[in-house]
Motif scaffolding. Structure first.
Motif, PDB file in Angstrom:
ATOM      1  N   ASN A 127      -4.385  -0.221  -4.324  1.00  0.00           N
ATOM      2  CA  ASN A 127      -3.485   0.082  -3.855  1.00  0.00           C
ATOM      3  C   ASN A 127      -1.945   1.130  -3.750  1.00  0.00           C
ATOM      4  O   ASN A 127      -0.839   1.481  -3.110  1.00  0.00           O
ATOM      5  CB  ASN A 127      -2.783  -1.453  -3.052  1.00  0.00           C
ATOM      6  N   ILE A 165      -6.905   6.667   2.859  1.00  0.00           N
ATOM      7  CA  ILE A 165      -7.173   5.384   2.146  1.00  0.00           C
ATOM      8  C   ILE A 165      -8.732   5.384   2.159  1.00  0.00           C
ATOM      9  O   ILE A 165      -9.586   5.648   0.911  1.00  0.00           O
ATOM     10  CB  ILE A 165      -6.930   4.069   3.221  1.00  0.00           C
ATOM     11  N   GLU A 171       0.610  -1.246   0.342  1.00  0.00           N
ATOM     12  CA  GLU A 171       0.210   0.117  -0.331  1.00  0.00           C
ATOM     13  C   GLU A 171       0.521   0.864   0.036  1.00  0.00           C
ATOM     14  O   GLU A 171       1.640   1.457   0.842  1.00  0.00           O
ATOM     15  CB  GLU A 171      -0.996  -0.011   1.115  1.00  0.00           C
TER      16      GLU A 171
END
Length: 93
Positions: free
Chosen positions: A87, A30, A22
């Motif tokens: 990601n 996120i 990520e």
């Protein structure tokens, strides 16, 4: 602090290698990325609007200007079936 993003064409994305790690560490970033991608999907499907997707492959940071055609829980789907793992996306605008 300015970060340089290399502009690439969506047709070049299949030649890129994406690590599984990520790129964002903050849970709020996120969540914001997910909301921005959903907004980009709506713009792409309703208005065929292009957005810029800032992302990172295994070599450097890149940006592509494109239309989002689909979204899964792990990938952004672009025209011609090109995909970018979520990601690896830093932001979309």
């Amino acid at each position: 602090m300015a970060t340089h993003f290399e502009l690439i064409q969506k047709e070049d994305i299949p030649q890129l290698t994406f690590p599984k790690v990520e790129v964002l560490k903050d849970p709020s970033e996120i969540k914001e990325r997910f909301n921005d991608l959903n907004r980009a999907l709506s713009l792409g499907n309703l208005e065929h609007s292009k957005i810029k997707i800032y992302f990172e492959d295994n070599l450097s940071k890149k940006v592509v200007e494109t239309t989002v055609w689909g979204l899964t829980d792990q990938r952004v789907i672009l025209k011609q079936g090109n995909v970018i793992p979520i990601n690896r996306i830093i932001k979309s605008a």
